[in-house]
Design a protein around this motif. Sequence first.
Motif, PDB file in Angstrom:
ATOM      1  N   MET A   1       0.840  -1.178   0.000  1.00  0.00           N
ATOM      2  CA  MET A   1       0.000   0.000   0.000  1.00  0.00           C
ATOM      3  C   MET A   1       0.887   1.244   0.000  1.00  0.00           C
ATOM      4  SD  MET A   1      -2.879  -1.240   2.649  1.00  0.00           S
ATOM      5  CE  MET A   1      -3.957   0.129   2.488  1.00  0.00           C
ATOM      6  N   PRO A   2       1.347   1.658  -1.133  1.00  0.00           N
ATOM      7  CA  PRO A   2       2.315   2.752  -1.156  1.00  0.00           C
ATOM      8  C   PRO A   2       1.723   4.157  -1.137  1.00  0.00           C
ATOM      9  CG  PRO A   2       2.019   1.881  -3.345  1.00  0.00           C
ATOM     10  CD  PRO A   2       1.189   1.024  -2.416  1.00  0.00           C
ATOM     11  N   ASP A   3       0.437   4.349  -1.298  1.00  0.00           N
ATOM     12  CA  ASP A   3      -0.113   5.685  -1.461  1.00  0.00           C
ATOM     13  C   ASP A   3      -0.783   6.195  -0.189  1.00  0.00           C
ATOM     14  OD1 ASP A   3       0.559   6.089  -4.246  1.00  0.00           O
ATOM     15  OD2 ASP A   3      -0.857   4.470  -4.630  1.00  0.00           O
ATOM     16  N   LEU A   4      -0.224   7.261   0.394  1.00  0.00           N
ATOM     17  CA  LEU A   4      -0.809   7.895   1.565  1.00  0.00           C
ATOM     18  C   LEU A   4      -1.831   8.932   1.130  1.00  0.00           C
ATOM     19  CD1 LEU A   4       2.383   8.554   3.711  1.00  0.00           C
ATOM     20  CD2 LEU A   4       0.707   6.731   4.008  1.00  0.00           C
ATOM     21  N   THR A   5      -2.889   9.053   1.907  1.00  0.00           N
ATOM     22  CA  THR A   5      -3.862  10.109   1.647  1.00  0.00           C
ATOM     23  C   THR A   5      -3.278  11.437   2.099  1.00  0.00           C
ATOM     24  OG1 THR A   5      -4.899   9.885   3.812  1.00  0.00           O
ATOM     25  CG2 THR A   5      -5.800   8.514   2.022  1.00  0.00           C
ATOM     26  N   ASP A   6      -3.892  12.519   1.656  1.00  0.00           N
ATOM     27  CA  ASP A   6      -3.460  13.841   2.101  1.00  0.00           C
ATOM     28  C   ASP A   6      -3.551  13.949   3.625  1.00  0.00           C
ATOM     29  OD1 ASP A   6      -3.000  14.499  -0.531  1.00  0.00           O
ATOM     30  OD2 ASP A   6      -4.791  15.744  -0.740  1.00  0.00           O
TER      31      ASP A   6
ATOM     32  N   GLY B   1     -10.451  -1.597   4.335  1.00  0.00           N
ATOM     33  CA  GLY B   1     -11.659  -1.571   3.525  1.00  0.00           C
ATOM     34  C   GLY B   1     -11.357  -1.992   2.105  1.00  0.00           C
ATOM     35  N   LEU B   2     -12.379  -2.381   1.375  1.00  0.00           N
ATOM     36  CA  LEU B   2     -12.291  -2.738  -0.042  1.00  0.00           C
ATOM     37  C   LEU B   2     -13.127  -1.743  -0.845  1.00  0.00           C
ATOM     38  CD1 LEU B   2     -12.900  -6.600   0.163  1.00  0.00           C
ATOM     39  CD2 LEU B   2     -10.718  -5.446  -0.185  1.00  0.00           C
ATOM     40  N   GLY B   3     -12.719  -1.479  -2.086  1.00  0.00           N
ATOM     41  CA  GLY B   3     -13.479  -0.564  -2.921  1.00  0.00           C
ATOM     42  C   GLY B   3     -13.117  -0.689  -4.384  1.00  0.00           C
ATOM     43  N   THR B   4     -13.559   0.290  -5.151  1.00  0.00           N
ATOM     44  CA  THR B   4     -13.374   0.247  -6.605  1.00  0.00           C
ATOM     45  C   THR B   4     -12.367   1.264  -7.115  1.00  0.00           C
ATOM     46  OG1 THR B   4     -15.245   1.749  -6.909  1.00  0.00           O
ATOM     47  CG2 THR B   4     -15.710  -0.626  -7.003  1.00  0.00           C
ATOM     48  N   GLY B   5     -11.747   2.049  -6.230  1.00  0.00           N
ATOM     49  CA  GLY B   5     -10.757   3.033  -6.654  1.00  0.00           C
ATOM     50  C   GLY B   5     -10.153   3.739  -5.469  1.00  0.00           C
ATOM     51  N   GLY B   6      -9.353   4.776  -5.761  1.00  0.00           N
ATOM     52  CA  GLY B   6      -8.747   5.537  -4.689  1.00  0.00           C
ATOM     53  C   GLY B   6      -7.981   6.728  -5.217  1.00  0.00           C
ATOM     54  N   SER B   7      -7.687   7.668  -4.303  1.00  0.00           N
ATOM     55  CA  SER B   7      -6.872   8.823  -4.643  1.00  0.00           C
ATOM     56  C   SER B   7      -6.208   9.345  -3.375  1.00  0.00           C
ATOM     57  CB  SER B   7      -7.725   9.928  -5.273  1.00  0.00           C
ATOM     58  OG  SER B   7      -8.503  10.568  -4.287  1.00  0.00           O
ATOM     59  N   ASP B   8      -5.138  10.118  -3.531  1.00  0.00           N
ATOM     60  CA  ASP B   8      -4.455  10.686  -2.371  1.00  0.00           C
ATOM     61  C   ASP B   8      -5.372  11.615  -1.586  1.00  0.00           C
ATOM     62  OD1 ASP B   8      -2.239   9.282  -3.162  1.00  0.00           O
ATOM     63  OD2 ASP B   8      -1.001  11.036  -3.574  1.00  0.00           O
ATOM     64  N   ALA B   9      -6.234  12.315  -2.289  1.00  0.00           N
ATOM     65  CA  ALA B   9      -7.113  13.276  -1.611  1.00  0.00           C
ATOM     66  C   ALA B   9      -8.187  12.595  -0.778  1.00  0.00           C
ATOM     67  CB  ALA B   9      -7.750  14.207  -2.637  1.00  0.00           C
ATOM     68  N   THR B  10      -8.763  11.510  -1.270  1.00  0.00           N
ATOM     69  CA  THR B  10      -9.907  10.897  -0.595  1.00  0.00           C
ATOM     70  C   THR B  10      -9.642   9.515  -0.023  1.00  0.00           C
ATOM     71  OG1 THR B  10     -10.707   9.958  -2.667  1.00  0.00           O
ATOM     72  CG2 THR B  10     -11.559  12.129  -2.047  1.00  0.00           C
TER      73      THR B  10
ATOM     74  N   TRP C   1      -4.177   3.954   0.560  1.00  0.00           N
ATOM     75  CA  TRP C   1      -4.953   3.163  -0.410  1.00  0.00           C
ATOM     76  C   TRP C   1      -4.002   2.566  -1.431  1.00  0.00           C
ATOM     77  CZ3 TRP C   1      -4.883   4.447  -5.597  1.00  0.00           C
ATOM     78  CH2 TRP C   1      -4.272   5.668  -5.904  1.00  0.00           C
ATOM     79  N   SER C   2      -4.444   1.513  -2.088  1.00  0.00           N
ATOM     80  CA  SER C   2      -3.638   0.875  -3.120  1.00  0.00           C
ATOM     81  C   SER C   2      -4.512  -0.053  -3.945  1.00  0.00           C
ATOM     82  CB  SER C   2      -2.514   0.064  -2.472  1.00  0.00           C
ATOM     83  OG  SER C   2      -1.697  -0.524  -3.460  1.00  0.00           O
ATOM     84  N   ALA C   3      -4.070  -0.304  -5.157  1.00  0.00           N
ATOM     85  CA  ALA C   3      -4.745  -1.302  -5.999  1.00  0.00           C
ATOM     86  C   ALA C   3      -4.424  -2.700  -5.474  1.00  0.00           C
ATOM     87  CB  ALA C   3      -4.284  -1.171  -7.449  1.00  0.00           C
TER      88      ALA C   3
END
Length: 124
Positions: free
Chosen positions: A1-6, A30-39, A97-99
């Motif tokens: 999981m390399p991506d930290l949120t803001d 959690g599980l989901g369908t996408g992600g971003s640094d902001a959210t 978050w991460s893929a």
Amino acid sequence: MPDLTDYAKNLLGRALCARAPAMPTAVYLGLGTGGSDATGLTGEPTGTGYARQRVTFSGTGAQQNTDAVTFTFAASAGTLTHVGLFDAVSGGNALTWSALSQAAAVTGAGTVTINPAGLVLTAS
């Protein structure tokens, strides 16, 4: 999981400057369908029996989940492609978050399991 949120980046920035932010006392996957640094994680399932699961980590460098993390579904939730860490079982703040390395197609009642050491958090 390399991506930290803001939010997590700001939390770590305060900690590195000795500003003593309130660190999470537990984290939930959690599980989901996408992600971003902001959210953070996006597209978490609703109305399917899904719930975030508490996860514990160990390690001196890269952090790995110590136990299997199992999500239970009572109904179809579609194809889940991402994971994310939160500081609360619902709501709260997204931390990272991460893929997924392999998408999980939830076509009916069943489970999705991440095996011990299957979730690795590294600083990058």
